[in-house]
Design a protein around this motif. Sequence first.
Motif, PDB file in Angstrom:
ATOM      1  N   PHE A 109       0.835  -1.195   0.000  1.00 11.61           N
ATOM      2  CA  PHE A 109       0.000   0.000   0.000  1.00 11.61           C
ATOM      3  C   PHE A 109       0.874   1.251   0.000  1.00 11.61           C
ATOM      4  N   ARG A 110       0.526   2.159  -0.878  1.00 14.72           N
ATOM      5  CA  ARG A 110       1.344   3.333  -1.151  1.00 14.72           C
ATOM      6  C   ARG A 110       1.648   4.170   0.076  1.00 14.72           C
ATOM      7  N   ASN A 111       0.674   4.481   0.874  1.00 14.40           N
ATOM      8  CA  ASN A 111       0.895   5.417   1.974  1.00 14.40           C
ATOM      9  C   ASN A 111       1.306   4.772   3.281  1.00 14.40           C
ATOM     10  N   SER A 112       0.733   3.641   3.616  1.00 16.56           N
ATOM     11  CA  SER A 112       1.123   2.979   4.862  1.00 16.56           C
ATOM     12  C   SER A 112       2.418   2.194   4.691  1.00 16.56           C
ATOM     13  N   LYS A 113       2.771   1.886   3.453  1.00 19.31           N
ATOM     14  CA  LYS A 113       3.961   1.082   3.120  1.00 19.31           C
ATOM     15  C   LYS A 113       3.849  -0.355   3.617  1.00 19.31           C
ATOM     16  N   GLN A 114       2.678  -0.745   4.048  1.00 21.21           N
ATOM     17  CA  GLN A 114       2.459  -2.114   4.502  1.00 21.21           C
ATOM     18  C   GLN A 114       2.303  -3.044   3.315  1.00 21.21           C
ATOM     19  N   THR A 115       2.625  -4.296   3.554  1.00 25.51           N
ATOM     20  CA  THR A 115       2.424  -5.331   2.544  1.00 25.51           C
ATOM     21  C   THR A 115       1.408  -6.321   3.081  1.00 25.51           C
TER      22      THR A 115
ATOM     23  N   LEU B 186     -14.578   7.246  16.686  1.00 28.02           N
ATOM     24  CA  LEU B 186     -13.125   7.445  16.619  1.00 28.02           C
ATOM     25  C   LEU B 186     -12.464   7.092  17.946  1.00 28.02           C
ATOM     26  N   ASP B 187     -13.100   7.440  19.048  1.00 30.82           N
ATOM     27  CA  ASP B 187     -12.557   7.088  20.366  1.00 30.82           C
ATOM     28  C   ASP B 187     -12.452   5.571  20.523  1.00 30.82           C
ATOM     29  N   LYS B 188     -13.499   4.855  20.092  1.00 27.84           N
ATOM     30  CA  LYS B 188     -13.486   3.392  20.193  1.00 27.84           C
ATOM     31  C   LYS B 188     -12.417   2.810  19.270  1.00 27.84           C
ATOM     32  N   LEU B 189     -12.327   3.301  18.044  1.00 27.15           N
ATOM     33  CA  LEU B 189     -11.305   2.832  17.117  1.00 27.15           C
ATOM     34  C   LEU B 189      -9.908   3.033  17.706  1.00 27.15           C
ATOM     35  N   THR B 190      -9.685   4.208  18.260  1.00 27.52           N
ATOM     36  CA  THR B 190      -8.386   4.517  18.860  1.00 27.52           C
ATOM     37  C   THR B 190      -8.063   3.558  19.996  1.00 27.52           C
ATOM     38  N   SER B 191      -9.029   3.292  20.850  1.00 24.11           N
ATOM     39  CA  SER B 191      -8.774   2.389  21.975  1.00 24.11           C
ATOM     40  C   SER B 191      -8.502   0.970  21.483  1.00 24.11           C
ATOM     41  N   ILE B 192      -9.184   0.532  20.432  1.00 26.20           N
ATOM     42  CA  ILE B 192      -8.956  -0.812  19.875  1.00 26.20           C
ATOM     43  C   ILE B 192      -7.545  -0.904  19.295  1.00 26.20           C
ATOM     44  N   LEU B 193      -7.171   0.087  18.486  1.00 26.80           N
ATOM     45  CA  LEU B 193      -5.856   0.044  17.836  1.00 26.80           C
ATOM     46  C   LEU B 193      -4.717   0.185  18.833  1.00 26.80           C
ATOM     47  N   GLU B 194      -4.935   0.944  19.897  1.00 22.12           N
ATOM     48  CA  GLU B 194      -3.908   1.067  20.941  1.00 22.12           C
ATOM     49  C   GLU B 194      -3.782  -0.220  21.750  1.00 22.12           C
ATOM     50  N   ALA B 195      -4.892  -0.888  22.003  1.00 18.95           N
ATOM     51  CA  ALA B 195      -4.882  -2.109  22.811  1.00 18.95           C
ATOM     52  C   ALA B 195      -4.385  -3.328  22.030  1.00 18.95           C
ATOM     53  N   ILE B 196      -4.552  -3.289  20.696  1.00 20.53           N
ATOM     54  CA  ILE B 196      -4.218  -4.447  19.868  1.00 20.53           C
ATOM     55  C   ILE B 196      -3.343  -3.992  18.704  1.00 20.53           C
ATOM     56  N   PRO B 197      -2.066  -3.742  18.953  1.00 21.91           N
ATOM     57  CA  PRO B 197      -1.171  -3.209  17.914  1.00 21.91           C
ATOM     58  C   PRO B 197      -1.052  -4.032  16.632  1.00 21.91           C
ATOM     59  N   PRO B 198      -1.247  -5.352  16.651  1.00 17.60           N
ATOM     60  CA  PRO B 198      -1.139  -6.081  15.374  1.00 17.60           C
ATOM     61  C   PRO B 198      -2.213  -5.717  14.338  1.00 17.60           C
ATOM     62  N   ILE B 199      -3.280  -5.048  14.764  1.00 20.04           N
ATOM     63  CA  ILE B 199      -4.288  -4.627  13.777  1.00 20.04           C
ATOM     64  C   ILE B 199      -3.710  -3.449  13.009  1.00 20.04           C
ATOM     65  N   LYS B 200      -3.566  -3.627  11.704  1.00 19.53           N
ATOM     66  CA  LYS B 200      -2.924  -2.616  10.854  1.00 19.53           C
ATOM     67  C   LYS B 200      -3.860  -2.019   9.821  1.00 19.53           C
ATOM     68  N   TYR B 201      -5.133  -2.420   9.850  1.00 19.21           N
ATOM     69  CA  TYR B 201      -6.084  -1.970   8.836  1.00 19.21           C
ATOM     70  C   TYR B 201      -7.285  -1.311   9.495  1.00 19.21           C
TER      71      TYR B 201
ATOM     72  N   SER C 255      -8.281  13.263   9.319  1.00 11.55           N
ATOM     73  CA  SER C 255      -7.909  13.224  10.736  1.00 11.55           C
ATOM     74  C   SER C 255      -7.470  11.820  11.155  1.00 11.55           C
ATOM     75  N   VAL C 256      -8.118  10.794  10.615  1.00 17.84           N
ATOM     76  CA  VAL C 256      -7.720   9.411  10.927  1.00 17.84           C
ATOM     77  C   VAL C 256      -6.331   9.143  10.363  1.00 17.84           C
ATOM     78  N   ARG C 257      -6.065   9.621   9.167  1.00 21.29           N
ATOM     79  CA  ARG C 257      -4.732   9.439   8.577  1.00 21.29           C
ATOM     80  C   ARG C 257      -3.666  10.097   9.457  1.00 21.29           C
ATOM     81  N   ALA C 258      -3.971  11.282   9.983  1.00 24.86           N
ATOM     82  CA  ALA C 258      -3.016  11.981  10.841  1.00 24.86           C
ATOM     83  C   ALA C 258      -2.762  11.201  12.136  1.00 24.86           C
ATOM     84  N   LEU C 259      -3.814  10.591  12.689  1.00 28.94           N
ATOM     85  CA  LEU C 259      -3.678   9.820  13.924  1.00 28.94           C
ATOM     86  C   LEU C 259      -2.968   8.483  13.716  1.00 28.94           C
ATOM     87  N   PHE C 260      -3.179   7.882  12.553  1.00 30.38           N
ATOM     88  CA  PHE C 260      -2.669   6.544  12.283  1.00 30.38           C
ATOM     89  C   PHE C 260      -1.910   6.509  10.955  1.00 30.38           C
TER      90      PHE C 260
END
Length: 150
Positions: free
Chosen positions: A16-22, A88-103, A122-127
């Motif tokens: 992926f172009r911007n996240s550089k993830q494969t 957004l608050d819930k998404l943030t808490s999920i992604l912070e609690a479970i770092p392997p989630i990359k999408y 704003s989501v792009r700026a946060l993540f």
Amino acid sequence: MGGYDELVDLTRTFTFRNSKQTYTGIPIIVANMDTVGTFEMAVVMAKHAMFTAIHKHYSLEEWKLFAANHPECLEHVAASSGSGKADLDKLTSILEAIPPIKYICLDVANGYSEHFVEFVKSVRALFPHHTIMVTGKIMEKIILGAVKNM
């Protein structure tokens, strides 16, 4: 020419172009609808290297339990969010609690609205290192330059 007994490998690798993830898997994505994008579906789909956009109605505790019981699925799921502050608050808490989630799957009924475009920014700026999945209409705006660095 081979017969029907020959297998076709449907697995593909995407960078992926911007996240550089494969991502490597079969490019089939289960939608984030509440009766389809479930943890149960993700377990089955991940066994076949297919992807599930998990619906946004699971709690943080349910996500933690899923992640603990099925870590092998995490590379094949996206956490979904609407465009509200609570989402957004819930998404943030999920992604912070479970770092392997990359999408991240961002989805709202009126995904073509300017409000949603700003939310995506704003989501792009946060993540900045997550891959963000959006609707076709938002992708058009991205391609046309409405959202930079998607």
